[in-house]
Scaffold this active site. Structure first.
Site, PDB file in Angstrom:
ATOM      1  N   ARG A   1     -22.225 -14.242  -3.255  1.00 36.99           N
ATOM      2  CA  ARG A   1     -22.532 -15.412  -4.099  1.00 36.99           C
ATOM      3  C   ARG A   1     -23.899 -16.040  -3.827  1.00 36.99           C
ATOM      4  NH1 ARG A   1     -17.047 -16.318  -3.323  1.00 36.99           N
ATOM      5  NH2 ARG A   1     -15.879 -15.791  -5.202  1.00 36.99           N
TER       6      ARG A   1
ATOM      7  N   LYS B   1     -36.817 -16.211 -11.984  1.00 35.08           N
ATOM      8  CA  LYS B   1     -36.041 -15.420 -12.949  1.00 35.08           C
ATOM      9  C   LYS B   1     -35.801 -14.062 -12.321  1.00 35.08           C
ATOM     10  CE  LYS B   1     -37.271 -16.915 -17.612  1.00 35.08           C
ATOM     11  NZ  LYS B   1     -37.844 -16.431 -18.878  1.00 35.08           N
TER      12      LYS B   1
ATOM     13  N   GLU C   1     -51.509 -11.172 -18.532  1.00 36.80           N
ATOM     14  CA  GLU C   1     -50.608 -12.301 -18.256  1.00 36.80           C
ATOM     15  C   GLU C   1     -51.398 -13.508 -17.719  1.00 36.80           C
ATOM     16  OE1 GLU C   1     -47.505 -12.171 -19.275  1.00 36.80           O
ATOM     17  OE2 GLU C   1     -46.711 -10.133 -19.023  1.00 36.80           O
TER      18      GLU C   1
ATOM     19  N   LYS D   1     -48.331 -21.415 -13.660  1.00 37.07           N
ATOM     20  CA  LYS D   1     -46.919 -21.047 -13.844  1.00 37.07           C
ATOM     21  C   LYS D   1     -46.015 -21.989 -13.051  1.00 37.07           C
ATOM     22  CE  LYS D   1     -43.354 -17.731 -14.190  1.00 37.07           C
ATOM     23  NZ  LYS D   1     -42.875 -16.356 -14.271  1.00 37.07           N
TER      24      LYS D   1
ATOM     25  N   GLU E   1     -35.801 -22.782 -18.471  1.00 37.31           N
ATOM     26  CA  GLU E   1     -36.295 -22.446 -19.814  1.00 37.31           C
ATOM     27  C   GLU E   1     -35.485 -23.064 -20.943  1.00 37.31           C
ATOM     28  OE1 GLU E   1     -37.924 -18.478 -20.267  1.00 37.31           O
ATOM     29  OE2 GLU E   1     -37.612 -18.571 -22.423  1.00 37.31           O
TER      30      GLU E   1
ATOM     31  N   ARG F   1     -40.948 -23.807 -20.773  1.00 37.01           N
ATOM     32  CA  ARG F   1     -41.156 -22.509 -20.112  1.00 37.01           C
ATOM     33  C   ARG F   1     -41.242 -21.368 -21.117  1.00 37.01           C
ATOM     34  NH1 ARG F   1     -38.285 -20.187 -14.526  1.00 37.01           N
ATOM     35  NH2 ARG F   1     -39.436 -18.236 -14.533  1.00 37.01           N
TER      36      ARG F   1
ATOM     37  N   ASN G   1     -43.879 -17.109 -23.075  1.00 42.88           N
ATOM     38  CA  ASN G   1     -43.635 -15.928 -23.902  1.00 42.88           C
ATOM     39  C   ASN G   1     -44.708 -15.746 -24.972  1.00 42.88           C
ATOM     40  OD1 ASN G   1     -41.271 -15.062 -22.641  1.00 42.88           O
ATOM     41  ND2 ASN G   1     -40.064 -16.560 -23.789  1.00 42.88           N
TER      42      ASN G   1
ATOM     43  N   HIS H   1     -45.505 -12.479 -26.485  1.00 41.14           N
ATOM     44  CA  HIS H   1     -44.367 -11.608 -26.192  1.00 41.14           C
ATOM     45  C   HIS H   1     -43.477 -11.348 -27.414  1.00 41.14           C
ATOM     46  CE1 HIS H   1     -45.729 -12.289 -22.157  1.00 41.14           C
ATOM     47  NE2 HIS H   1     -44.765 -11.540 -21.637  1.00 41.14           N
TER      48      HIS H   1
ATOM     49  N   HIS I   1     -43.021  -7.587 -27.816  1.00 41.52           N
ATOM     50  CA  HIS I   1     -41.740  -6.885 -27.671  1.00 41.52           C
ATOM     51  C   HIS I   1     -41.487  -5.932 -28.833  1.00 41.52           C
ATOM     52  CE1 HIS I   1     -40.108 -10.235 -24.838  1.00 41.52           C
ATOM     53  NE2 HIS I   1     -40.760  -9.301 -24.190  1.00 41.52           N
TER      54      HIS I   1
ATOM     55  N   HIS J   1     -46.400  -3.076 -20.519  1.00 39.40           N
ATOM     56  CA  HIS J   1     -45.962  -4.369 -21.044  1.00 39.40           C
ATOM     57  C   HIS J   1     -47.157  -5.312 -21.297  1.00 39.40           C
ATOM     58  CE1 HIS J   1     -43.783  -8.123 -21.451  1.00 39.40           C
ATOM     59  NE2 HIS J   1     -44.466  -8.604 -20.429  1.00 39.40           N
TER      60      HIS J   1
HETATM   61  N1  LIG Z   1     -39.097 -12.611 -13.421  1.00 41.33           N
HETATM   62  C1  LIG Z   1     -40.077 -12.914 -14.222  1.00 41.33           C
HETATM   63  O1  LIG Z   1     -40.378 -14.088 -14.467  1.00 41.33           O
HETATM   64  C2  LIG Z   1     -40.876 -11.806 -14.818  1.00 41.33           C
HETATM   65  C3  LIG Z   1     -42.085 -12.085 -15.447  1.00 41.33           C
HETATM   66  C4  LIG Z   1     -42.834 -11.027 -15.938  1.00 41.33           C
HETATM   67  C5  LIG Z   1     -42.374  -9.727 -15.800  1.00 41.33           C
HETATM   68  N2  LIG Z   1     -41.181  -9.482 -15.194  1.00 41.33           N
HETATM   69  C6  LIG Z   1     -40.681  -8.122 -15.022  1.00 41.33           C
HETATM   70  O2  LIG Z   1     -41.605  -7.412 -14.219  1.00 41.33           O
HETATM   71  C7  LIG Z   1     -41.544  -6.028 -14.542  1.00 41.33           C
HETATM   72  C8  LIG Z   1     -42.943  -5.503 -14.685  1.00 41.33           C
HETATM   73  O3  LIG Z   1     -43.590  -5.656 -13.447  1.00 41.33           O
HETATM   74  P1  LIG Z   1     -44.830  -4.735 -13.059  1.00 41.33           P
HETATM   75  O4  LIG Z   1     -45.820  -4.737 -14.135  1.00 41.33           O
HETATM   76  O5  LIG Z   1     -45.225  -5.146 -11.691  1.00 41.33           O
HETATM   77  O6  LIG Z   1     -44.190  -3.258 -13.087  1.00 41.33           O
HETATM   78  P2  LIG Z   1     -43.589  -2.310 -11.950  1.00 41.33           P
HETATM   79  O7  LIG Z   1     -42.829  -3.062 -10.952  1.00 41.33           O
HETATM   80  O8  LIG Z   1     -42.894  -1.201 -12.660  1.00 41.33           O
HETATM   81  O9  LIG Z   1     -44.902  -1.726 -11.258  1.00 41.33           O
HETATM   82  C9  LIG Z   1     -45.765  -0.917 -12.005  1.00 41.33           C
HETATM   83  C10 LIG Z   1     -46.057   0.404 -11.262  1.00 41.33           C
HETATM   84  O10 LIG Z   1     -46.976   0.148 -10.194  1.00 41.33           O
HETATM   85  C11 LIG Z   1     -46.452   0.665  -8.966  1.00 41.33           C
HETATM   86  N3  LIG Z   1     -47.016  -0.157  -7.913  1.00 41.33           N
HETATM   87  C12 LIG Z   1     -46.558  -1.330  -7.416  1.00 41.33           C
HETATM   88  N4  LIG Z   1     -47.425  -1.834  -6.521  1.00 41.33           N
HETATM   89  C13 LIG Z   1     -48.445  -0.952  -6.438  1.00 41.33           C
HETATM   90  C14 LIG Z   1     -49.644  -0.920  -5.687  1.00 41.33           C
HETATM   91  N5  LIG Z   1     -49.975  -1.920  -4.876  1.00 41.33           N
HETATM   92  N6  LIG Z   1     -50.468   0.145  -5.838  1.00 41.33           N
HETATM   93  C15 LIG Z   1     -50.153   1.150  -6.711  1.00 41.33           C
HETATM   94  N7  LIG Z   1     -49.051   1.166  -7.456  1.00 41.33           N
HETATM   95  C16 LIG Z   1     -48.205   0.121  -7.321  1.00 41.33           C
HETATM   96  C17 LIG Z   1     -44.974   0.558  -9.157  1.00 41.33           C
HETATM   97  O11 LIG Z   1     -44.281   1.367  -8.237  1.00 41.33           O
HETATM   98  C18 LIG Z   1     -44.832   1.010 -10.614  1.00 41.33           C
HETATM   99  O12 LIG Z   1     -44.910   2.415 -10.700  1.00 41.33           O
HETATM  100  C19 LIG Z   1     -40.714  -5.918 -15.800  1.00 41.33           C
HETATM  101  O13 LIG Z   1     -39.447  -5.386 -15.468  1.00 41.33           O
HETATM  102  C20 LIG Z   1     -40.590  -7.340 -16.287  1.00 41.33           C
HETATM  103  O14 LIG Z   1     -39.375  -7.583 -16.965  1.00 41.33           O
HETATM  104  C21 LIG Z   1     -40.438 -10.504 -14.697  1.00 41.33           C
HETATM  105 ZN   LIG Z   2     -44.867 -10.580 -19.772  1.00 46.05          ZN
END
Ligand SMILES: NC(=O)c1ccc[n+]([C@@H]2O[C@H](COP(=O)([O-])OP(=O)(O)OC[C@H]3O[C@@H](n4cnc5c(N)ncnc54)[C@H](O)[C@@H]3O)[C@@H](O)[C@H]2O)c1
Ligand SMILES: [Zn+2]
Length: 349
Positions: free
Chosen positions: A112, A134, A176, A214, A224, A228, A232, A235, A239, A252
């Site tokens: 939990r 999130k 972003e 942020k 949100e 918040r 988006n 987005h 999307h 993305h």
């Molecule tokens: N929680 C939130 O508020 C929030 C906000 C925005 C995005 N997200 C989520 O984040 C995700 C996208 O994150 P992302 O863009 O970091 O993608 P990701 O985590 O898939 O990383 C992108 C790629 O880079 C690699 N990588 C990571 N660190 C590295 C480094 N230092 N050097 C080389 N390669 C590296 C990863 O292994 C992966 O292959 C999505 O799932 C999205 O939904 C969440």
């Molecule tokens: Zn985003």
């Protein structure tokens, strides 16, 4: 008859985000670092030179958005049960946003809820995903449809990790950053217009400003319910682009870049933004080789896809429209014909 449970409470979930080389830390508890093989191969040795614990475990899950699923969550939870983690144990998310979201979610449901720390290693996760609590995973109905709000205990943003990040992934993070500047902070936007984020010192400053922006938004609207949603920006359109291209053609952040250009054109059509301001945003995105154009074959089909997005299950689409630079309007009252006219400008000529 009625029984009242008095649960009125003031909760302090405040935490610090450190943007600097990681400090050395020792934890007098069980700790599990959750990561993937790629990040572990590149940076685990460095992390282990900084972090030690009474008992330290490494949990790896496969790399990629397609593994942001229940199977990976189960891998994490299984390992925690096997090592008899308890409610005072700690998880550390070590990777990009995928790892961060899943680790946070696993932390939110294990017995939990246990503590976790974010150590984001992509630019996108440093400026966006690691901040704000999130957490979640995908399922066959869509992205991030399962999850929880669960704030980390701390976030450590160490710019050293970015040295191994591929150029495209870096630019996706820049998108972003631009998002936050356009919607909330004109001074920050102007700073970015003149800045070169390939310079490490400048980049660190930009990360700080993005995180501050942020954090300010999250502090006002953690769950949100209103403001918040402005994060988006780009987005709603992005999307649709991601979905139409089967999540393959664009990262993305790249889809969001195109989406911001579409939102800006909508803003111009609504009289909320000047053409010149829209151009400035586009130019900034192009400076980092982000895509700003897209061919829409069928504008009606594009429009219909808005309704497939999870935030539109109630049959209204929320648009985040910039209000000049540094302002934003959240509205579900945008005339369909106005949107279609904007979308038509993305048709092949
Ligand atoms: N929680 C939130 O508020 C929030 C906000 C925005 C995005 N997200 C989520 O984040 C995700 C996208 O994150 P992302 O863009 O970091 O993608 P990701 O985590 O898939 O990383 C992108 C790629 O880079 C690699 N990588 C990571 N660190 C590295 C480094 N230092 N050097 C080389 N390669 C590296 C990863 O292994 C992966 O292959 C999505 O799932 C999205 O939904 C969440
Ligand atoms: Zn985003």
């Amino acid at each position: 008859m009625q029984v009242n449970i008095p649960l009125k409470q003031i909760v302090d979930n405040s935490y610090d985000i450190t943007i600097d080389a990681m400090p050395k830390m020792h934890f007098h508890k069980k700790v599990a670092i959750v990561t993937n093989p790629k990040v572990a191969g590149l940076h685990l040795a460095y992390l282990l030179s900084k972090i030690s614990a009474k008992e330290l475990y490494i949990i790896t899950v496969p790399d990629g958005e397609e593994y942001k699923n229940q199977a990976s969550i189960d891998t994490i939870l299984e390992s925690l049960f096997n090592h008899r983690f308890n409610r005072s144990s700690l998880l550390i998310a070590f990777g990009g946003g995928v790892i961060g979201d899943m680790t946070g979610y696993a932390a939110s449901i294990y017995e939990r809820g246990i503590d976790f720390i974010q150590i984001p290693t992509t630019l996108l996760s440093q400026v966006d995903a690691s901040v704000g609590g999130k957490t979640g995973m995908n399922n066959r109905y869509g992205k991030n449809l399962i999850g929880a709000f669960h704030q980390p205990q701390a976030v450590y943003i160490d710019p050293i990790f970015l040295e191994t990040l591929p150029k495209r992934e870096f630019a996706a993070g820049v998108a972003e950053i631009v998002k936050m500047a356009v919607t909330f902070n004109k001074d920050f936007f102007e700073f970015l217009e003149h800045a070169d984020l390939n310079d490490k010192i400048v980049l660190q400053e930009a990360i700080k400003q993005a995180v501050e922006t942020k954090a300010g938004v999250v502090a006002k609207d953690e769950k949100e319910r209103g403001l918040r949603a402005a994060l988006n920006y780009g987005h709603t359109f992005g999307h649709v682009i991601e979905s139409q291209t089967q999540y393959k053609r664009y990262l993305h952040g790249e889809a969001v870049a195109i989406g911001m250009v579409m939102a800006n054109k909508t803003a111009v059509a609504m009289g909320l933004m000047d053409e010149d301001e829209a151009q400035r945003v586009e130019k900034l995105l192009q400076k980092y080789s982000l895509p700003t154009d897209y061919v829409i074959e069928d504008v009606e089909a594009f429009y219909e896809t808005f309704y497939l997005d999870k935030k539109s299950l109630d049959a209204s689409v929320t648009f985040i429209i910039p209000h000049h630079l540094g302002g934003v309007k959240i509205t579900d009252a945008v005339d369909k014909h106005l949107i279609l006219d904007v979308l038509k400008t993305f048709k092949a000529s």
